[in-house]
Enzyme design. Sequence first.
Site, PDB file in Angstrom:
ATOM      1  N   SER A  52      33.669 -23.670 -67.213  1.00 48.89           N
ATOM      2  CA  SER A  52      34.824 -23.254 -67.712  1.00 48.89           C
ATOM      3  C   SER A  52      35.988 -24.168 -68.648  1.00 48.89           C
ATOM      4  CB  SER A  52      36.234 -22.703 -66.460  1.00 48.89           C
ATOM      5  OG  SER A  52      37.340 -22.447 -67.066  1.00 48.89           O
TER       6      SER A  52
ATOM      7  N   TYR B 117      39.999 -24.966 -58.906  1.00 47.92           N
ATOM      8  CA  TYR B 117      39.457 -23.829 -59.928  1.00 47.92           C
ATOM      9  C   TYR B 117      39.373 -24.810 -60.776  1.00 47.92           C
ATOM     10  CZ  TYR B 117      37.274 -21.125 -62.935  1.00 47.92           C
ATOM     11  OH  TYR B 117      35.576 -20.083 -64.400  1.00 47.92           O
TER      12      TYR B 117
END
Length: 270
Positions: free
Chosen positions: A159, A174
């Site tokens: 990501s 995350y």
Amino acid sequence: MTSITPKIDFQNELSGLFNLQGQVAFIPGGYGGIGEAIAWGLAMSGAKVMIAGRSLEKSEGLASQLSEAGFDAKGIAVDATSVTDIKRAVQDTAAAFGRIDILMNCVGTQIEQPLLDVTEEAFDEVYQVNLKSAMFLAQAVAKQQISDGNGGKQVHLLSVRSQFGLRNRGYSAYCSTKGGMVMLIKQHAMELAPHGITVNGVAPTFVYTEMIRHVMENDEFRQGLLDRIPLGRIADPKDIVGPSLFFCAPASGFVTGQTMYVDGGITSSQ
């Protein structure tokens, strides 16, 4: 003086840069919003694909769709937080197809909690699903690839949050796990290079899948995101397929240890 530039049979040597005919791709997380698109892309490029995920029903369901379309596909269950189960799934894939050429790791999760509210249980879960699973999926597949003796490709889905944080959202777990994956890729690339195995990552920004429904339904957040992306739109799953295929294909044979940010230009603007 003799030229040191190699003579290239362009018509034959370049025609197969994205040909995966005869290759076997193991795709944990392969029935997710992004994983499904990548699985179709790999199959359409000639690869035999093994879809894997927690739900055997979903894995076999996608494999059935691919098979009905004329591709060679199977589905199995795997708990990517269990090293034992990862080993079993890799062994089952090699037994089913005879080899593993490609690991396309699409496993990932997010539990959003503000820093002051992060729980040990939630952090551990995100770590286990995102970073620990990447480590041991890579290890199990590498052992098989080295045993096969044909080199190979390992690709992890990351990501843009592996590079920078996100304001006004609870992304501690995350971001830290995706950032850790960047270095995992670099280190694995170094250790597997002598075996002819390349290791790379694909790092999208927000992609229209069910995983981001809760933030995309927030009009203010969605507009703010659109304002920051130079290309002016949020990614579609098919936008992630091309870069993933590049890292899985012969075209990327001299590329390893890299993370490609598929983000409409957002990381370049920060």
